[in-house]
Design a protein around this motif. Structure first.
Motif, PDB file in Angstrom:
ATOM      1  N   LEU A 206     -37.995-109.814   0.024  1.00  0.00           N
ATOM      2  CA  LEU A 206     -37.089-109.137   0.946  1.00  0.00           C
ATOM      3  C   LEU A 206     -35.694-109.018   0.345  1.00  0.00           C
ATOM      4  O   LEU A 206     -35.166-109.962  -0.236  1.00  0.00           O
ATOM      5  N   ASP A 207     -35.104-107.850   0.497  1.00  0.00           N
ATOM      6  CA  ASP A 207     -33.765-107.548  -0.012  1.00  0.00           C
ATOM      7  C   ASP A 207     -32.736-108.022   1.028  1.00  0.00           C
ATOM      8  O   ASP A 207     -32.333-107.263   1.914  1.00  0.00           O
ATOM      9  N   ILE A 208     -32.290-109.301   0.910  1.00  0.00           N
ATOM     10  CA  ILE A 208     -31.395-109.898   1.903  1.00  0.00           C
ATOM     11  C   ILE A 208     -30.033-109.186   1.961  1.00  0.00           C
ATOM     12  O   ILE A 208     -29.548-108.866   3.057  1.00  0.00           O
ATOM     13  N   PRO A 209     -29.366-108.900   0.801  1.00  0.00           N
ATOM     14  CA  PRO A 209     -28.095-108.159   0.891  1.00  0.00           C
ATOM     15  C   PRO A 209     -28.261-106.811   1.590  1.00  0.00           C
ATOM     16  O   PRO A 209     -27.404-106.393   2.375  1.00  0.00           O
ATOM     17  N   GLY A 210     -29.376-106.122   1.327  1.00  0.00           N
ATOM     18  CA  GLY A 210     -29.639-104.849   1.984  1.00  0.00           C
ATOM     19  C   GLY A 210     -29.795-105.009   3.481  1.00  0.00           C
ATOM     20  O   GLY A 210     -29.300-104.186   4.265  1.00  0.00           O
ATOM     21  N   VAL A 211     -30.492-106.067   3.911  1.00  0.00           N
ATOM     22  CA  VAL A 211     -30.672-106.347   5.342  1.00  0.00           C
ATOM     23  C   VAL A 211     -29.316-106.543   6.019  1.00  0.00           C
ATOM     24  O   VAL A 211     -29.021-105.951   7.064  1.00  0.00           O
ATOM     25  N   VAL A 212     -28.468-107.382   5.413  1.00  0.00           N
ATOM     26  CA  VAL A 212     -27.159-107.701   6.009  1.00  0.00           C
ATOM     27  C   VAL A 212     -26.274-106.452   6.076  1.00  0.00           C
ATOM     28  O   VAL A 212     -25.683-106.141   7.121  1.00  0.00           O
ATOM     29  N   LEU A 213     -26.201-105.713   4.976  1.00  0.00           N
ATOM     30  CA  LEU A 213     -25.325-104.536   4.932  1.00  0.00           C
ATOM     31  C   LEU A 213     -25.809-103.420   5.863  1.00  0.00           C
ATOM     32  O   LEU A 213     -25.002-102.791   6.560  1.00  0.00           O
ATOM     33  N   SER A 214     -27.123-103.157   5.883  1.00  0.00           N
ATOM     34  CA  SER A 214     -27.637-102.077   6.738  1.00  0.00           C
ATOM     35  C   SER A 214     -27.489-102.434   8.210  1.00  0.00           C
ATOM     36  O   SER A 214     -27.091-101.589   9.032  1.00  0.00           O
ATOM     37  N   SER A 234      -9.247 -92.449  19.450  1.00  0.00           N
ATOM     38  CA  SER A 234      -8.103 -92.990  18.703  1.00  0.00           C
ATOM     39  C   SER A 234      -7.883 -94.482  18.940  1.00  0.00           C
ATOM     40  O   SER A 234      -6.965 -95.069  18.371  1.00  0.00           O
ATOM     41  N   ASP A 235      -8.726 -95.098  19.774  1.00  0.00           N
ATOM     42  CA  ASP A 235      -8.621 -96.536  20.024  1.00  0.00           C
ATOM     43  C   ASP A 235      -8.745 -97.311  18.704  1.00  0.00           C
ATOM     44  O   ASP A 235      -9.570 -96.980  17.845  1.00  0.00           O
ATOM     45  N   ALA A 236      -7.921 -98.346  18.539  1.00  0.00           N
ATOM     46  CA  ALA A 236      -7.865 -99.086  17.271  1.00  0.00           C
ATOM     47  C   ALA A 236      -9.215 -99.682  16.892  1.00  0.00           C
ATOM     48  O   ALA A 236      -9.646 -99.591  15.737  1.00  0.00           O
ATOM     49  N   LEU A 237      -9.910-100.275  17.871  1.00  0.00           N
ATOM     50  CA  LEU A 237     -11.209-100.890  17.564  1.00  0.00           C
ATOM     51  C   LEU A 237     -12.259 -99.824  17.242  1.00  0.00           C
ATOM     52  O   LEU A 237     -13.107-100.024  16.359  1.00  0.00           O
ATOM     53  N   THR A 238     -12.191 -98.677  17.932  1.00  0.00           N
ATOM     54  CA  THR A 238     -13.114 -97.578  17.634  1.00  0.00           C
ATOM     55  C   THR A 238     -12.964 -97.133  16.178  1.00  0.00           C
ATOM     56  O   THR A 238     -13.951 -97.018  15.436  1.00  0.00           O
ATOM     57  N   VAL A 239     -11.719 -96.894  15.778  1.00  0.00           N
ATOM     58  CA  VAL A 239     -11.445 -96.452  14.401  1.00  0.00           C
ATOM     59  C   VAL A 239     -11.879 -97.519  13.406  1.00  0.00           C
ATOM     60  O   VAL A 239     -12.497 -97.220  12.359  1.00  0.00           O
ATOM     61  N   THR A 240     -11.594 -98.799  13.723  1.00  0.00           N
ATOM     62  CA  THR A 240     -11.992 -99.905  12.842  1.00  0.00           C
ATOM     63  C   THR A 240     -13.507 -99.940  12.647  1.00  0.00           C
ATOM     64  O   THR A 240     -13.998-100.150  11.524  1.00  0.00           O
ATOM     65  N   MET A 241     -14.252 -99.714  13.734  1.00  0.00           N
ATOM     66  CA  MET A 241     -15.717 -99.720  13.649  1.00  0.00           C
ATOM     67  C   MET A 241     -16.225 -98.595  12.744  1.00  0.00           C
ATOM     68  O   MET A 241     -17.135 -98.787  11.941  1.00  0.00           O
ATOM     69  N   PHE A 242     -15.636 -97.416  12.868  1.00  0.00           N
ATOM     70  CA  PHE A 242     -16.058 -96.292  12.029  1.00  0.00           C
ATOM     71  C   PHE A 242     -15.749 -96.546  10.551  1.00  0.00           C
ATOM     72  O   PHE A 242     -16.581 -96.272   9.676  1.00  0.00           O
ATOM     73  N   VAL A 243     -14.555 -97.073  10.281  1.00  0.00           N
ATOM     74  CA  VAL A 243     -14.181 -97.383   8.893  1.00  0.00           C
ATOM     75  C   VAL A 243     -15.123 -98.446   8.327  1.00  0.00           C
ATOM     76  O   VAL A 243     -15.630 -98.331   7.204  1.00  0.00           O
ATOM     77  N   ALA A 244     -15.373 -99.501   9.124  1.00  0.00           N
ATOM     78  CA  ALA A 244     -16.270-100.581   8.679  1.00  0.00           C
ATOM     79  C   ALA A 244     -17.669-100.050   8.407  1.00  0.00           C
ATOM     80  O   ALA A 244     -18.314-100.428   7.410  1.00  0.00           O
ATOM     81  N   LEU A 249     -22.097 -99.141   4.932  1.00  0.00           N
ATOM     82  CA  LEU A 249     -23.242 -98.303   4.577  1.00  0.00           C
ATOM     83  C   LEU A 249     -23.118 -97.748   3.157  1.00  0.00           C
ATOM     84  O   LEU A 249     -24.131 -97.566   2.468  1.00  0.00           O
ATOM     85  N   SER A 250     -21.886 -97.524   2.694  1.00  0.00           N
ATOM     86  CA  SER A 250     -21.687 -97.113   1.295  1.00  0.00           C
ATOM     87  C   SER A 250     -22.097 -98.248   0.352  1.00  0.00           C
ATOM     88  O   SER A 250     -22.764 -98.016  -0.673  1.00  0.00           O
ATOM     89  N   ALA A 251     -21.693 -99.475   0.710  1.00  0.00           N
ATOM     90  CA  ALA A 251     -22.087-100.638  -0.088  1.00  0.00           C
ATOM     91  C   ALA A 251     -23.610-100.809  -0.073  1.00  0.00           C
ATOM     92  O   ALA A 251     -24.223-101.165  -1.088  1.00  0.00           O
ATOM     93  N   PHE A 252     -24.233-100.517   1.084  1.00  0.00           N
ATOM     94  CA  PHE A 252     -25.688-100.610   1.210  1.00  0.00           C
ATOM     95  C   PHE A 252     -26.378 -99.641   0.241  1.00  0.00           C
ATOM     96  O   PHE A 252     -27.317-100.019  -0.474  1.00  0.00           O
ATOM     97  N   VAL A 253     -25.900 -98.384   0.201  1.00  0.00           N
ATOM     98  CA  VAL A 253     -26.485 -97.390  -0.711  1.00  0.00           C
ATOM     99  C   VAL A 253     -26.332 -97.847  -2.160  1.00  0.00           C
ATOM    100  O   VAL A 253     -27.264 -97.724  -2.972  1.00  0.00           O
ATOM    101  N   LEU A 254     -25.170 -98.390  -2.506  1.00  0.00           N
ATOM    102  CA  LEU A 254     -24.929 -98.865  -3.865  1.00  0.00           C
ATOM    103  C   LEU A 254     -25.885 -99.995  -4.228  1.00  0.00           C
ATOM    104  O   LEU A 254     -26.502 -99.999  -5.309  1.00  0.00           O
TER     105      LEU A 254
END
Length: 510
Positions: A206-214, A234-244, A249-254
């Protein structure tokens, strides 16, 4: 087919049609649960003392666990065996439902919903991938996926009817308890009749880093859209969630491009036919979820329908979906390329949605809403059926679970986006209408009530225009990206992977 070829072909599982009954029953239970609780939520909130601020978590807790864990659930199904994952998922879902029905407070309710989502994430990809590895004949496969597609598309509307009945005539707790007999029958039946083909498991570590990141990336994405609906874009937490979510998910693809045994092999995504299905279906579901929301509110708040009457008002859509999936899609799938079912299917659904942009306070149900629902159902049913089959197009059986999980993920994320995006558009249009008619609204009396109703309908119509455009985009994507031929005919070979040489199950001839 030559005698030699026939002797090498795997024998069809004699229990496959019995297995389909239990797989379809389990899928119906999962899809029902997505809408049945919506009808019961006001009653449950009052009984359990859940605050207005926290009531959304009854829906969100399920969505986050289900959407976040789908890829993990799909890979577990590939690794454990789909039958084992399917049965464990059913038993877990039944226990979580019992916990929800017996809930005596907010914490117990939210915990049960998260558990339902987690076991649903194990169950849903296992169900779809079982069909992929059990039905290998093109005509039989078309029939099986026609039934599955009809349930996947129409089950949500059935949930509105059942939820209305149970809440109005019994108690909201039965919207949870009703899952238990479904799960028990499906689990016992599946254990007795399902036999997986030999050699179809993926025994890689099992790909554990992939599980955590996805998981964290998908949870952040779904929560971002869910929060946007209530707190704004424009809510701060909403924007933070999208950025995160973008970073995770970019790290997951990598990571997936580097590790030896990835959770989601990128070849599953990058093959153009599967990629076209995931993208077009995810967009189409945005429109569907938005429509369920707006029509439910329109019928109950504007037209004064009861919960049960509202549920029955969705029957034409269910009838259209069943007809489109089992009669049009299943019959034509072996005769025409899938894109010629999916592209026109989404366009017919867009035409039905276009009719609904004409909604007014006094609109006639038989003259406007009924024909619009029939067109929507026929179009979506016709498109859903080949889409569900193509989700595992040309895939190695060892990857069938995670490929199936991707189609569920695209639907789950699409549902979260649809609810948040279209609801925000509708709310903005309603506010603008009320601002323009502030003087009439301030007058009070019946005139003010009429202005309020007209503002709501104006909001729904504005959002539905967006849904029309989204369905048109789904059609264009399906016609452009999906290029496989009809089953049994020659067509383009999947490029960019080594799957062609490994394929053991002829999912779609290509």
């Amino acid at each position: 087919m030559s005698k030699t070829a026939a002797s090498l072909a795997p024998a069809a599982d004699p229990s496959r049609w019995k297995a389909l009954v239990f797989i379809a029953l389990a899928q119906l239970m999962v899809v029902l649960d997505a809408t049945i609780v919506n009808i019961a939520l006001p009653s449950a909130q009052t009984d359990l003392g859940i605050s207005d601020g926290n009531r959304q978590w009854v829906i969100t807790a399920y969505a986050l666990a289900f959407g976040g864990l789908l890829l993990f659930g799909g890979r577990i199904a590939d690794k454990w065996g789909r039958k084992n994952a399917f049965v464990v998922g059913l038993i877990g879902f039944a226990l979580a439902s019992a916990l929800g029905g017996a809930a005596n407070g907010e914490a117990m309710m939210l915990g049960s919903r998260a558990l339902q989502g987690a076991f649903g994430a194990l169950l849903a990809p296992a169900a779809l991938s079982l069909l992929a590895v059990m039905f290998t004949d093109a005509k039989e496969r078309a029939k099986a996926f026609g039934i599955y597609g009809a349930i996947a598309g129409g089950g949500g509307a059935v949930g509105l009817i059942l939820g209305g009945f149970l809440t109005e005539y019994l108690n909201w707790r039965w919207t949870f308890f009703v899952n238990i007999p479904f799960a028990i029958v499906a689990a016992v039946g599946a254990w007795m009749v399902i036999r997986e083909p030999a050699g179809s498991r993926n025994r890689a570590p099992l790909d554990i880093p992939g599980v955590v990141l996805s998981t964290t990336g998908l949870v952040a994405l779904v929560y971002g859209f869910t929060r946007a609906e209530s707190a704004g874009w424009s809510d701060a937490l909403t924007v933070t969630m999208f950025v995160a979510s973008v970073l995770l998910l970019s790290a997951f693809v990598l990571v997936e491009s580097k590790v030896k045994s990835p959770l989601l092999p990128l070849r599953v995504l990058l093959e153009r036919n599967r990629g076209g299905v995931y993208l077009s279906l995810g967009l189409a579901v945005i429109s569907m979820f938005g429509l369920f929301l707006f029509l439910t509110y329109y019928l109950q708040v504007v037209k004064g329908f009861s919960p049960v009457k509202t549920g029955f008002a969705f029957l034409p859509m269910i009838a259209g979906m069943i007809t489109g999936s089992t009669q049009i899609g299943a019959r034509l799938m072996t005769r025409v390329p899938p894109r010629l079912l999916m592209g026109p299917g989404f366009l017919v659904a867009a035409l039905g949605m276009l009719l609904l942009t004409q909604l007014e306070v006094g609109s006639s149900y038989p003259a406007l809403i009924l024909p619009a629902q029939l067109l929507l159902g026929l179009g979506m049913g016709t498109a859903f059926m080949p889409a569900m089959s193509l989700a595992t197009h040309g895939v190695n059986p060892a990857d069938a679970g995670v490929a199936s999980a991707m189609v569920n993920t695209s639907q789950q994320v699409g549902g979260a986006i649809g609810t948040a995006l279209l609801n925000t558009i509708a709310a903005s249009a309603t506010t603008a209408y009320l601002t323009d008619h502030a003087a009439e609204a301030a007058a009070g009396g019946p005139a003010a009530q009429l202005i309020q109703a007209q503002a709501m309908v104006e909001g729904y119509a504005s959002a539905i225009w967006w849904a029309v455009g989204i369905l048109a985009a789904s059609s264009a994507i399906a016609l452009t990206l999906i290029n496989t031929g009809r089953p049994g005919a020659g067509g383009p070979v999947a490029s960019g992977s080594a799957e062609g040489a490994e394929l053991k199950v002829p999912v779609i001839a290509h």
